[in-house]
Design an enzyme around this catalytic site. Structure first.
Site, PDB file in Angstrom:
ATOM      1  N   CYS A  98      18.659  27.050   7.734  1.00 29.72           N
ATOM      2  CA  CYS A  98      18.763  27.930   7.119  1.00 29.72           C
ATOM      3  C   CYS A  98      17.331  28.252   5.688  1.00 29.72           C
ATOM      4  O   CYS A  98      17.296  26.827   5.233  1.00 29.72           O
ATOM      5  CB  CYS A  98      20.019  28.117   5.810  1.00 29.72           C
ATOM      6  SG  CYS A  98      19.342  29.964   4.376  1.00 29.72           S
ATOM      7  N   CYS A 100      19.144  26.566  -1.679  1.00 30.32           N
ATOM      8  CA  CYS A 100      20.842  26.625  -2.592  1.00 30.32           C
ATOM      9  C   CYS A 100      20.625  25.481  -2.644  1.00 30.32           C
ATOM     10  O   CYS A 100      21.283  24.508  -1.398  1.00 30.32           O
ATOM     11  CB  CYS A 100      21.311  27.496  -1.824  1.00 30.32           C
ATOM     12  SG  CYS A 100      20.975  28.941  -1.545  1.00 30.32           S
ATOM     13  N   CYS A 136      23.848  23.787  -0.942  1.00 27.92           N
ATOM     14  CA  CYS A 136      24.440  23.815   0.334  1.00 27.92           C
ATOM     15  C   CYS A 136      24.267  22.909   1.560  1.00 27.92           C
ATOM     16  O   CYS A 136      22.837  22.461   1.871  1.00 27.92           O
ATOM     17  CB  CYS A 136      24.081  25.378   0.725  1.00 27.92           C
ATOM     18  SG  CYS A 136      24.415  26.206   2.489  1.00 27.92           S
ATOM     19  N   CYS A 188      36.776  37.402   7.180  1.00 26.78           N
ATOM     20  CA  CYS A 188      34.907  37.585   6.470  1.00 26.78           C
ATOM     21  C   CYS A 188      33.901  36.042   7.409  1.00 26.78           C
ATOM     22  O   CYS A 188      34.482  34.913   7.657  1.00 26.78           O
ATOM     23  CB  CYS A 188      34.850  36.175   5.669  1.00 26.78           C
ATOM     24  SG  CYS A 188      33.305  36.548   4.200  1.00 26.78           S
ATOM     25  N   CYS A 200      34.661  41.601   6.413  1.00 30.82           N
ATOM     26  CA  CYS A 200      33.740  40.847   4.550  1.00 30.82           C
ATOM     27  C   CYS A 200      32.566  40.103   6.355  1.00 30.82           C
ATOM     28  O   CYS A 200      32.803  39.770   7.362  1.00 30.82           O
ATOM     29  CB  CYS A 200      34.664  40.015   4.531  1.00 30.82           C
ATOM     30  SG  CYS A 200      33.561  39.351   3.088  1.00 30.82           S
ATOM     31  N   CYS A 244      32.179  41.988  -3.122  1.00 36.77           N
ATOM     32  CA  CYS A 244      32.521  40.334  -2.911  1.00 36.77           C
ATOM     33  C   CYS A 244      31.583  39.718  -3.397  1.00 36.77           C
ATOM     34  O   CYS A 244      30.810  39.164  -2.979  1.00 36.77           O
ATOM     35  CB  CYS A 244      33.104  40.127  -1.871  1.00 36.77           C
ATOM     36  SG  CYS A 244      33.977  38.568  -2.225  1.00 36.77           S
ATOM     37  N   ARG A 303      39.663  35.291  -6.378  1.00 36.27           N
ATOM     38  CA  ARG A 303      40.017  34.320  -4.874  1.00 36.27           C
ATOM     39  C   ARG A 303      39.489  32.391  -5.415  1.00 36.27           C
ATOM     40  O   ARG A 303      38.577  32.782  -5.951  1.00 36.27           O
ATOM     41  CB  ARG A 303      39.033  34.218  -3.856  1.00 36.27           C
ATOM     42  CG  ARG A 303      39.126  33.212  -2.580  1.00 36.27           C
ATOM     43  CD  ARG A 303      38.834  33.808  -1.371  1.00 36.27           C
ATOM     44  NE  ARG A 303      39.616  35.414  -1.145  1.00 36.27           N
ATOM     45  CZ  ARG A 303      37.983  36.461  -0.812  1.00 36.27           C
ATOM     46  NH1 ARG A 303      36.835  36.531  -1.181  1.00 36.27           N
ATOM     47  NH2 ARG A 303      38.769  37.784  -1.007  1.00 36.27           N
TER      48      ARG A 303
HETATM   49  N1  SAM Z   1      23.359  32.235   3.602  1.00 34.96           N
HETATM   50  C1  SAM Z   1      24.139  33.817   2.659  1.00 34.96           C
HETATM   51  C2  SAM Z   1      23.866  33.765   1.712  1.00 34.96           C
HETATM   52  O1  SAM Z   1      23.956  32.815   0.732  1.00 34.96           O
HETATM   53  O2  SAM Z   1      23.713  34.435   1.026  1.00 34.96           O
HETATM   54  C3  SAM Z   1      25.454  33.596   3.094  1.00 34.96           C
HETATM   55  C4  SAM Z   1      26.580  32.274   3.168  1.00 34.96           C
HETATM   56  S1  SAM Z   1      26.675  31.267   2.227  1.00 34.96           S
HETATM   57  C5  SAM Z   1      27.255  30.092   3.239  1.00 34.96           C
HETATM   58  C6  SAM Z   1      27.936  32.059   1.272  1.00 34.96           C
HETATM   59  C7  SAM Z   1      28.178  30.863  -0.507  1.00 34.96           C
HETATM   60  O3  SAM Z   1      29.020  30.919   0.223  1.00 34.96           O
HETATM   61  C8  SAM Z   1      26.803  30.963  -1.452  1.00 34.96           C
HETATM   62  O4  SAM Z   1      26.382  32.298  -2.635  1.00 34.96           O
HETATM   63  C9  SAM Z   1      27.638  30.261  -2.708  1.00 34.96           C
HETATM   64  O5  SAM Z   1      27.894  30.270  -3.194  1.00 34.96           O
HETATM   65  C10 SAM Z   1      28.951  29.071  -1.297  1.00 34.96           C
HETATM   66  N2  SAM Z   1      28.376  27.613  -0.664  1.00 34.96           N
HETATM   67  C11 SAM Z   1      28.038  27.265   0.155  1.00 34.96           C
HETATM   68  N3  SAM Z   1      28.009  26.012  -0.116  1.00 34.96           N
HETATM   69  C12 SAM Z   1      28.530  26.269  -0.547  1.00 34.96           C
HETATM   70  C13 SAM Z   1      29.351  24.904  -1.473  1.00 34.96           C
HETATM   71  N4  SAM Z   1      29.335  23.842  -1.074  1.00 34.96           N
HETATM   72  N5  SAM Z   1      30.219  24.264  -2.141  1.00 34.96           N
HETATM   73  C14 SAM Z   1      30.860  25.624  -2.594  1.00 34.96           C
HETATM   74  N6  SAM Z   1      30.215  26.632  -2.497  1.00 34.96           N
HETATM   75  C15 SAM Z   1      29.270  27.157  -1.570  1.00 34.96           C
HETATM   76  C1  DTB Z   2      32.355  32.764  -1.219  1.00 39.66           C
HETATM   77  O1  DTB Z   2      31.935  32.557  -2.256  1.00 39.66           O
HETATM   78  N1  DTB Z   2      32.593  30.667  -0.359  1.00 39.66           N
HETATM   79  C2  DTB Z   2      32.658  30.941   0.942  1.00 39.66           C
HETATM   80  C3  DTB Z   2      32.889  32.520   1.263  1.00 39.66           C
HETATM   81  N2  DTB Z   2      31.705  32.925   0.299  1.00 39.66           N
HETATM   82  C4  DTB Z   2      31.495  32.808   2.385  1.00 39.66           C
HETATM   83  C5  DTB Z   2      31.724  30.467   1.350  1.00 39.66           C
HETATM   84  C6  DTB Z   2      32.163  29.051   0.875  1.00 39.66           C
HETATM   85  C7  DTB Z   2      31.400  27.387   1.415  1.00 39.66           C
HETATM   86  C8  DTB Z   2      32.079  26.266   1.273  1.00 39.66           C
HETATM   87  C9  DTB Z   2      30.498  25.276   1.808  1.00 39.66           C
HETATM   88  C10 DTB Z   2      30.984  25.265   3.603  1.00 39.66           C
HETATM   89  O2  DTB Z   2      31.910  25.092   4.080  1.00 39.66           O
HETATM   90  O3  DTB Z   2      30.302  25.514   4.172  1.00 39.66           O
HETATM   91 FE1  SF4 Z   3      21.081  29.310   2.979  1.00 42.93          FE
HETATM   92 FE2  SF4 Z   3      23.096  27.948   1.777  1.00 42.93          FE
HETATM   93 FE3  SF4 Z   3      21.472  29.559   0.763  1.00 42.93          FE
HETATM   94 FE4  SF4 Z   3      22.861  31.179   2.132  1.00 42.93          FE
HETATM   95  S1  SF4 Z   3      23.730  29.508   0.926  1.00 42.93           S
HETATM   96  S2  SF4 Z   3      21.181  31.365   1.739  1.00 42.93           S
HETATM   97  S3  SF4 Z   3      23.093  29.396   4.045  1.00 42.93           S
HETATM   98  S4  SF4 Z   3      21.175  27.831   2.260  1.00 42.93           S
END
Ligand code: SAM
Ligand code: DTB
Ligand code: SF4
Length: 334
Positions: free
Chosen positions: A74, A78, A81, A118, A149, A209, A281
């Protein structure tokens, strides 16, 4: 309903009267949410339970299963992430899953008892060809009789409409944290971008959501700020995922000082009180959480979990363990 008679320090009249309204006309000040978070733990949980029981079956939990339909690589930054291309984590990039793989996974999730499926993608936002593939997936999952979702990043005008027409029930797009802390976590998209996408989703008649992450080194004030932002969305989201940061090696937030677990429970309670009708959730981070803390989260008003042994890239409790936990607590599945 006032609980002043039962409370000690939390008897702030303003908060009492505002918390009593379950409709969407309520505007929460950050200071009011902070008062909730500052309350004695028992008072806070008691208040959350009262509200929970007014609007929900107190012993029911909804199960959502996640799948990553496009993993890693990506372009965003973030800080939490593991899928951001710029960080060196153990996540391996993967092309988009086939429609067949998604249907197989959704069928298995349904058989295990999940009611919602989802689909997540590691994009800044989808391109038109991605929307074309996603609409096929959404329709196919919907045809299985599951709620659908998707969480695909920022949406451009018209994209939500296409997803909705394909049968998308919910779109997940998190605010992640309070506005004042946001820039410490993400720089490649701003708060307004996120709010714009939420407007697109609402405009297309899709359920929202939207939640956030705690345990990223934010203050209690910032947790109050996140909850106030969510609660003041008009209307507030139908579904509110409260994630605990999953610390992944290679991400900037790896090594962040651990959050006291009771702070997480308090955040759940504040979400329940300020968004009475929403499904709250207990989201990422359960693998690292004791059963006792999870039980407190349910007591604080959480009534949904991610179910299945994987979140997007990190692990989640095994389905059998979760079934056992729900049984121990006498919770039934919605
Ligand atoms: N890429 C898209 C976005 O960021 O909008 C969708 C997928 S993203 C992984 C969805 C959500 O997962 C993020 O907004 C964040 O709130 C959550 N998330 C990602 N990595 C995480 C982590 N290490 N711990 C907890 N939540 C996480
Ligand atoms: C949300 O609020 N939490 C989920 C879902 N929406 C997409 C994602 C959590 C991701 C945790 C880190 C991972 O597994 O990559
Ligand atoms: Fe990309 Fe992860 Fe940020 Fe979603 S949360 S936009 S997958 S870097």
């Amino acid at each position: 309903m006032s609980i002043n008679a039962h409370t000690s320090n939390m008897a702030d009249e303003q908060v009492d009267s505002i918390a009593d309204k379950a409709d969407n006309s309520v505007c929460w000040r950050v200071s009011q949410v902070k008062l909730l978070l500052d309350a004695p733990f028992n008072d806070l949980i008691y208040r959350a339970q009262l509200i929970h029981r007014q609007h929900h079956d107190a012993n029911a939990v909804q199960l959502s299963t996640l799948i990553s339909v496009k993993t890693g690589g990506c372009p965003e930054d973030c800080g939490y992430c593991p899928q951001a291309a710029r960080y060196h984590t153990s996540v391996e990039n993967q092309d988009m899953l086939s429609l067949e793989d998604v249907v197989i996974a959704a069928t298995a999730a349904k058989e295990r008892g999940a009611s919602r499926f989802c689909m997540g993608a590691a994009w800044r936002g989808p391109k038109q060809r991605d929307i074309d593939k996603m609409t096929e997936m959404v329709s196919a999952v919907k045809a299985l009789g599951m709620e659908t979702c998707a969480t695909l990043g920022l949406l451009k005008p018209g994209q939500a409409q296409q997803l909705g027409e394909a049968g998308l029930d919910y779109y997940n797009h998190n605010l992640d944290t309070a506005p004042e802390f946001y820039d410490e976590i993400i720089t490649t998209r701003n708060y307004e971008d996120r709010l714009d996408t939420l407007k697109e989703v609402r405009g297309a008649g899709i359920n929202v959501c939207c939640g956030g992450i705690v345990g990223m080194g934010e203050t209690r004030e910032s947790r109050a700020g996140l909850i106030a932002q969510l609660a003041n969305l008009d209307p507030y989201p139908e579904s509110v995922p409260i994630n605990h940061l999953v610390q992944v090696e290679g991400t900037p937030l790896h090594g962040t000082e651990a959050l006291d677990p009771f702070e997480f429970v308090r955040t759940i309670a504040a979400a329940r009180i300020t968004m009475p009708k929403a499904m709250v959730r207990l989201s990422a981070g359960r693998q690292e959480m004791s059963e006792a803390i999870q039980a407190l989260c349910f007591l604080a008003g959480a009534n949904s979990i991610f179910y299945g042994d994987k979140l997007l890239t990190t692990s989640n409790p095994e389905a059998d363990c979760d079934k056992a936990l729900l049984n121990k607590l006498g919770l039934h599945v919605l």
